[in-house]
Write an enzyme that holds these catalytic residues in place. Structure first.
Site, PDB file in Angstrom:
ATOM      1  N   PRO A   2       0.907  -3.083  -3.632  1.00  0.00           N
ATOM      2  CA  PRO A   2      -0.348  -3.051  -2.874  1.00  0.00           C
ATOM      3  C   PRO A   2      -0.132  -2.510  -1.469  1.00  0.00           C
ATOM      4  O   PRO A   2       0.867  -2.811  -0.816  1.00  0.00           O
ATOM      5  CB  PRO A   2      -0.774  -4.527  -2.831  1.00  0.00           C
ATOM      6  CG  PRO A   2      -0.070  -5.163  -3.982  1.00  0.00           C
ATOM      7  CD  PRO A   2       1.219  -4.430  -4.129  1.00  0.00           C
ATOM      8  N   GLU A   3      -1.076  -1.692  -1.010  1.00  0.00           N
ATOM      9  CA  GLU A   3      -0.991  -1.162   0.345  1.00  0.00           C
ATOM     10  C   GLU A   3      -1.727  -2.101   1.302  1.00  0.00           C
ATOM     11  O   GLU A   3      -2.328  -3.093   0.901  1.00  0.00           O
ATOM     12  CB  GLU A   3      -1.522   0.261   0.375  1.00  0.00           C
ATOM     13  CG  GLU A   3      -0.757   1.155  -0.618  1.00  0.00           C
ATOM     14  CD  GLU A   3      -0.848   2.635  -0.342  1.00  0.00           C
ATOM     15  OE1 GLU A   3      -1.073   3.034   0.811  1.00  0.00           O
ATOM     16  OE2 GLU A   3      -0.676   3.419  -1.308  1.00  0.00           O
ATOM     17  N   LYS A  52       2.009  -5.063   4.875  1.00  0.00           N
ATOM     18  CA  LYS A  52       1.976  -5.586   3.510  1.00  0.00           C
ATOM     19  C   LYS A  52       2.339  -7.064   3.453  1.00  0.00           C
ATOM     20  O   LYS A  52       2.654  -7.583   2.379  1.00  0.00           O
ATOM     21  CB  LYS A  52       2.926  -4.766   2.629  1.00  0.00           C
ATOM     22  CG  LYS A  52       2.562  -3.284   2.583  1.00  0.00           C
ATOM     23  CD  LYS A  52       3.537  -2.479   1.747  1.00  0.00           C
ATOM     24  CE  LYS A  52       3.174  -1.002   1.764  1.00  0.00           C
ATOM     25  NZ  LYS A  52       4.080  -0.192   0.915  1.00  0.00           N
ATOM     26  N   ARG A 273      10.297   7.202  -3.917  1.00  0.00           N
ATOM     27  CA  ARG A 273       8.899   7.187  -4.354  1.00  0.00           C
ATOM     28  C   ARG A 273       8.422   8.611  -4.611  1.00  0.00           C
ATOM     29  O   ARG A 273       8.893   9.571  -3.968  1.00  0.00           O
ATOM     30  CB  ARG A 273       7.996   6.546  -3.271  1.00  0.00           C
ATOM     31  CG  ARG A 273       8.372   5.134  -2.893  1.00  0.00           C
ATOM     32  CD  ARG A 273       8.165   4.143  -4.019  1.00  0.00           C
ATOM     33  NE  ARG A 273       6.790   4.056  -4.414  1.00  0.00           N
ATOM     34  CZ  ARG A 273       5.868   3.308  -3.816  1.00  0.00           C
ATOM     35  NH1 ARG A 273       6.203   2.586  -2.756  1.00  0.00           N
ATOM     36  NH2 ARG A 273       4.636   3.277  -4.253  1.00  0.00           N
TER      37      ARG A 273
END
Length: 284
Positions: A2-3, A52, A273
């Site tokens: 989740p951002e 986060k 990523r």
């Protein structure tokens, strides 16, 4: 993972459900049993987010620090709560109105519960530990106390690429893979450009875009990054079909034509990523 906008929404959800209430805390899984015992019966006085990281403050000055990581998730619901299923690390529940400590609350006010599963971090911090956490994190575009100049000082001295720097939570907190790709596209910035070559004005534009995009993410609960003139309705194109939802320019659009110029969107692994960008639109 989740951002930042998701964590700020979770903080707001905790404020709505539990702020000012005496909460019950338990760890059905058992892995946070000692911590749950310490906050059981305390009043939740504050819910905060930095990047986060979710921070829940109680009336004994303890802070519950949660980082969801890749696998963590929350479930909220009305009481009575169902029997816990799966690995519930922490269950919080509260009844009644703020300031009430009874078990039943007002008629029609059954109370709520929140189940936390699979977090990367679930721990208690004292005020010193909380301050240390804030210190090691970069400015969060969603926080009123954010200082983009502190991020610029790091970026302007770094030979690392802006694509790497935006994912470094000690430089900018809360930005994840989607916001990184989309903010750089919207500003026409090549993700491989070194931080020290970026320029202050370009950084200011990226920061302003992150503030706007992430605030909208908090408001609507998903990541939408396309400008009004590039929506499916405006362009006469099919809407995006993806389990992340929202309309984007380049994220997860590898090998598809850029919505603006038609060039094939590229992808590569950067700092572990997948990075997405348009080589024609992002030359700055």
């Amino acid at each position: 993972m989740p951002e930042g906008h998701t964590i700020h929404r979770l903080a707001a959800e905790h404020r709505r459900a539990f702020a000012g209430r005496t909460v019950r805390a338990e760890s059905p899984q058992g892995r946070f049993a000692a911590g749950a015992l310490l906050i059981d019966g305390r009043v939740l006085v504050e819910a905060d987010a930095h990047g986060k990281h979710l921070l829940l403050g109680f009336d004994d000055e303890r802070w519950l620090h949660i980082h969801l990581g890749i696998y963590g998730k929350y479930t909220f619901g009305p009481l009575p709560a169902p029997a816990p299923t799966g690995a519930v690390r922490l269950r919080l529940s509260a009844t009644g109105e703020p300031g009430e400590t009874g078990e039943t609350g007002e008629p029609g006010k059954p109370g709520e519960y929140a189940d936390l599963r699979g977090p990367n971090v679930c721990e208690l911090l004292d005020p010193v530990g909380k301050k240390a956490l804030h210190t090691r994190l970069g400015p969060d575009p969603l926080r009123a106390d954010a200082d983009p100049e502190s991020a610029w000082r790091r970026i302007s001295r770094s030979r690392a690429s802006i694509g790497v720097l935006l994912m470094d939570q000690s430089v900018v907190a809360g930005v994840g893979n989607i916001y990184r790709a989309e903010a750089l596209f919207r500003q026409g910035v090549d993700p491989s450009r070194r931080g020290c070559d970026l320029g202050r004005e370009r950084w200011a534009a990226i920061w302003a875009d992150l503030v706007e995009l992430m605030a909208e993410g908090v408001r609507v609960g998903r990541i939408d990054t396309v400008r009004p003139e590039h929506t499916p309705e405006a362009m006469g194109r099919p809407p995006r079909v993806d389990d992340h939802g929202g309309e984007v320019y380049v994220y997860r659009r590898s090998a598809l034509p850029c919505l603006l110029c038609g060039t094939e969107v590229r992808t590569e692994v950067l700092a572990g990523r997948n990075l997405f960008w348009c080589p024609a639109c992002q030359t700055g």
